[in-house]
Scaffold this active site. Structure first.
Site, short mmCIF file in Angstrom:
data_model
loop_
_atom_site.label_atom_id
_atom_site.label_comp_id
_atom_site.label_asym_id
_atom_site.label_seq_id
_atom_site.Cartn_x
_atom_site.Cartn_y
_atom_site.Cartn_z
N LYS A 50 0.85 -1.20 0.00
CA LYS A 50 0.00 0.00 0.00
C LYS A 50 0.88 1.24 0.00
CE LYS A 50 -3.91 2.00 2.52
NZ LYS A 50 -4.78 1.88 3.69
N SER A 80 -9.49 2.04 2.73
CA SER A 80 -8.63 2.81 1.87
C SER A 80 -7.58 1.97 1.14
CB SER A 80 -7.93 3.91 2.66
OG SER A 80 -7.18 3.35 3.70
N SER A 116 -9.83 -0.14 6.92
CA SER A 116 -9.26 -0.05 5.58
C SER A 116 -8.66 -1.32 5.03
CB SER A 116 -8.23 1.07 5.54
OG SER A 116 -8.89 2.31 5.74
#
Lengths: 477, 455
Positions: free
Chosen positions: A81, A155, A178
């Site tokens: 990420k 996210s 997330s």
């Protein structure tokens, strides 16, 4: 995937990766997964990355791989990420203010992975700084891997899509859900570990008391492998206190006999939302009732969790984002004839997205004079109540089961009609365990639908074992 | 008119590293060399507390008679300024390290609290503040540990502030919490006159400036009151060149720092630190009183010995030599002066304990006058090698006299002719030859006898 990967020879692995990068470029065009694919690594003094792009060809960096090529995980392609720093690759955290930021150091989790020969295949798209549940609050919006017209969830949007499309794992991050949300929406496995198990050194902060680095993968074995590599104490992060552990060897511990002792709590307050979702999760619970003790309970204070979370998270985020002022890193602007105040205000106004601004304002307000006691301090007290509530439940039960998300992933074009407060409410099932810092796993039941399994602090081993039990049972029904 | 003054004193701590990273806490020649991602505030970096800084803060708190809080934590004070690497400072707000202490300067000045925080970077101006085109920032200072000592408004005039600050600095220097060679002291000063509004003067550097700023401010406020007007509540700054204070911001523009806990750092328990510190720590007052009571030396010399870190040396020498007052003068007066003048410590000097015992014995045996001892102690601690300074123990005065008389025939003639002063010259020459290891009166007698014999 890892089990298969281990069986390949060194040469097979290398051949695979060189082709794999080409494939990644294609799926990236279609699904918007990456801010950067690891294909143009220029040779630097301390190359942290294994592949080198030299005269139009990819080649393996021989000097670097000496000593780790024999490692069974050599070149396993793991996506990361984009808020986790990898030296040599960009770290945008989904924000335009860091669009061209190349961190000068690796996050601790990255160091631990590359030591084992893992190949960081790329940095995945995300909601700016973690601010979002759909993956839309950023300059490159990921598409759901199952249905391109839907949001990927956020996210950690790019990470979940990567896992679904390639079956290789990804390192992701959760603050209020997330990891669980995109894992649920893409029907993959997502583990959010206990707060403090995995080092946050090198993670670009959203909220320091809520951020956790975790794993998204296509099966529970991969989750366990990766967790074993990244978890454990780190001197660079004072809040990282867990112990290193092998989560793999004992993964299939549970069987139909010894599982009988397990007690599962079903909190009524969490069974809200889409009927389709509730039906599926209840079906899974019915299936489990044949093997374990299941009991409905009340979860006190759950309706205050969302407010407490958003206040604490935005308060901390508004301080974490203060550092982005056009100095030393990130985007900069024209300096002529400007005061410092004018300079940084311009940059922040220009490069922060709308949601980032909204959360900075909220967070600054909630900790300002005259409001701090009413909001920030009060939110901390409420969080304490919720932590105590989890401890109370786990003193009697081994696990909690809820649906992961209350809705199916909305269509991308619907999102702009949704009000921020309605979007925040989508988090109401994932926020309470994230707020308390307990570990949780999304187990996919059907397209877009997931079951959330939650255990007590630092019980990841048990959580993974029981997840495997549920998963195998569900698949074979 | 009644004057009330309160101080918030910021002292840099004498540690090897910065407060939250392992960068060196020392004066560097080049800017931006003692830096790392943490003190530069890079995204993803995390602070890790320097335990030595905590211990020094606790030592200071104990020395200032404070109560150490059972637990302490760090908070973020948020404001945007070019010298702030994160645009928040890691400090302590609700949970400081210590509270409720005092310093006795004849009257007790109460200390409200002591907390630990990090220093921001250093701004380097490239010209006059009003006309410079840009400023430069040196992050070597970013992250240096500080303690902030907040007093109650117990001061009534500048002289009390002066006494307080001097005592504070000598205490902290003695305890090695503060090093005047490399650490700075600053203060925010609060002044009010006649029960009126409190004015804050921010960020005054060094004791002299603090005193000047207070002196000016008291006069300024008194004048306003005398004219029948009211002093406004505001924040001011001290101009070092003009020695005046000027308005920085009015009450309405007061900063709102929006404090939150810094959750990259845990909540700390002070007990383990306190236990470690107490094992090592003896306050100077205790040592001074001990010297006075046991060895019957003067308070002044006792203070001098303790504050120059010569206490252990004193007790050693006193176990081998019984003239305690002589030892006290040797260490508290002569040695201390040499160390101070040359800005070195005992460890940095070439002093050997056995050499000092030799010197003491020579003085006791009247083979070395104390005046000569004082001379020797100006240079010996720097050079070592005592033998060069005292040459031979047994000095043959008679030989020296013979030599001098032979070498100075004209002077001898002068004396014989009746010039009395001539003998002083001869005595001086003899003393030089015997390295002052003889008695001037005796030499005079001997010379007179010899010269009379040869008349």
């Amino acid at each position: 995937m890892i089990e298969k990967w281990i069986g390949l020879s060194k040469e097979e692995k290398e051949r695979f990766i060189l082709n794999f990068i080409k494939k990644l470029k294609e799926i990236d065009k279609e699904y918007n997964i990456f801010t950067q694919i690891n294909d143009e690594v220029k040779f630097k003094e301390n190359p942290p990355l294994i592949l080198r792009y030299n005269n139009g060809k990819y080649e393996v960096n021989e000097e670097f791989i000496k000593g780790i090529a024999e490692n069974m995980l050599y070149l396993l392609p793991v996506a990361v990420k984009d808020n986790i720093c990898v030296k040599g690759l960009v770290a945008t955290a989904g924000s335009l203010i860091l669009k061209n930021y190349y961190p000068p150091f690796n996050a601790t989790v990255i160091e631990r992975l590359i030591k084992k020969g893992i190949f960081i295949s790329g940095k995945t798209v995300m909601d700016e700084f973690g601010f979002g549940s759909f993956g839309v609050n950023t300059f490159k919006v990921a598409k759901n891997a199952i249905d391109k017209s839907r949001v990927a969830g956020g996210s950690s949007s790019g990470s979940a899509v990567y896992v679904k499309l390639t079956s290789f794992p990804s390192i992701a991050e959760s603050t209020g859900g997330s990891i669980s949300a995109p894992s649920c929406f893409n029907s993959v496995y997502g583990l959010t570990p206990t707060y403090g198990l995995v080092s946050r050194y090198g993670l670009i902060d959203y909220a320091n008391s809520l951020d956790k680095i975790g794993v998204i993968a296509s099966n529970i074995y991969d989750v366990a492998y990766l967790l074993s590599m990244i978890a454990g104490k780190d001197g660079k992060d004072s809040t990282c206190v867990g112990n290193r552990k092998d989560y793999v060897s004992n993964l299939n511990y549970f069987n139909e006999k010894n599982v009988r002792e397990i007690k599962v709590a079903i909190p009524k307050e969490f069974f809200i939302g889409d009927e389709k979702i509730l039906d599926k999760v209840k079906e899974a619970i019915e299936m489990l009732k044949k093997y374990v003790k299941v009991k409905e309970i009340n979860f006190n204070y759950s309706k205050y969790a969302l407010a407490s979370y958003y206040i604490i998270a935005t308060c901390e985020a508004s301080t974490n984002l203060a550092k982005f002022s056009g100095l030393r890193y990130g985007e900069k602007g024209e300096v002529e004839n400007k005061s410092f105040n004018e300079y940084f205000s311009e940059i922040r106004s220009k490069y922060f997205g709308e949601e980032a601004k909204r959360r900075i304002l909220l967070g600054t307000f909630a900790r300002s004079k005259g409001y701090r006691g009413k909001y920030y301090i009060k939110a901390l007290k409420v969080r304490d109540l919720i932590v105590k509530e989890y401890k109370r439940i786990f003193s009697k039960f081994d696990f909690i089961i809820t649906p992961t998300m209350p809705t199916l992933p909305p269509k991308l074009k619907e999102v702009k009609n949704m009000k921020p407060i309605d979007i925040y409410n989508i988090d109401k099932l994932t926020v309470p365990p994230n707020l308390a810092g307990v570990p949780m796993m999304n187990i996919p039941l059907d397209n877009f639908i997931g079951l959330h399994l939650i255990s007590s602090y630092f019980e990841e081993e048990k959580l993974l074992q029981f997840s495997l039990f549920i998963d195998e049972l569900w698949k074979s029904r | 008119m009644e004057v009330k003054i309160g101080l918030e004193v910021h002292c840099q701590l004498n540690t090897k590293s910065k407060l939250f990273c392992s960068c060196k806490n020392e004066i560097a020649e080049k800017a931006n060399t003692n830096v790392c991602p943490i003190c530069l505030g890079y995204p993803g970096s995390k602070p890790v507390v320097n335990k030595e800084a905590i211990k020094k803060a606790i030592i200071a708190s104990i020395a200032l008679n404070c109560k150490i809080n059972e637990t302490f934590a760090f908070s973020r004070k948020v404001y945007f300024y070019p010298d702030m690497s994160k645009n928040y400072q890691i400090t302590q707000y609700e949970m400081p390290i210590a509270k409720e202490g005092f310093i006795d300067i004849g009257k007790k000045i109460r200390i409200r609290r002591i907390h630990i925080e990090e220093d921001p970077a250093r701004i380097v101006h490239t010209g006059n503040i009003k006309s410079e085109k840009y400023i430069l920032i040196d992050y070597n200072r970013s992250g240096i540990p500080l303690i902030e000592i907040v007093t109650e408004p117990d001061f009534c005039d500048v002289s009390e502030v002066k006494k307080f600050l001097r005592k504070l600095i000598s205490l902290l220097t003695y305890l090695k919490v503060f090093d005047p060679k490399k650490n700075t002291i600053k203060a925010d000063v609060n002044v009010s006159v006649n029960g009126g509004e409190r004015v804050e003067i921010k960020n005054v550097t060094g004791i002299k400036n603090i005193e000047k700023a207070i002196a000016f401010e008291i006069i300024r406020q008194k004048r306003i009151v005398e004219m029948g007007k009211k002093v406004e509540r505001e924040t001011r700054k001290f101009d070092e060149d003009l020695s005046i204070t000027y308005t920085l911001r009015k009450k309405e523009e007061e900063e709102d720092y929006g404090y939150i806990f810094d959750t990259d750092l845990p909540i700390f328990e002070s007990l383990p630190f306190v236990n470690e510190v107490r094992k090592e720590m003896v306050l100077p007052e205790e040592k001074i009183n001990f010297l006075i009571e046991k060895y019957k030396i003067s308070k002044e010399l006792a203070k001098s010995i303790v504050y120059s870190h010569l206490f252990d040396l004193f007790t050693y020498l006193s176990s081998k030599f019984s003239d305690y007052n002589l030892i006290a003068r040797l260490l508290g007066n002569y040695l201390k002066k040499c160390l101070n003048y040359n800005k070195i410590s005992l460890e940095e000097s070439k002093v050997k304990r056995e050499d000092l015992l030799t010197l003491l014995k020579l003085v006791k045996d009247k083979k070395l006058p104390e005046r000569k001892l004082k001379e020797i102690m100006k240079f010996y601690p720097l050079k070592g090698n005592l033998s060069k300074f005292i040459k031979e123990e047994r000095v043959n005065v008679d030989e020296a006299i013979d030599k001098v008389l032979k070498e100075n025939e004209k002077v001898v003639e002068d004396y014989k002719k009746g010039k009395e002063e001539a003998i002083n010259f001869l005595i001086g020459e003899v003393l030089k030859k015997v390295n002052y290891n003889a008695n001037a009166k005796e030499i005079r007698k001997k010379i007179i006898r010899i010269l009379n014999e040869t008349k």
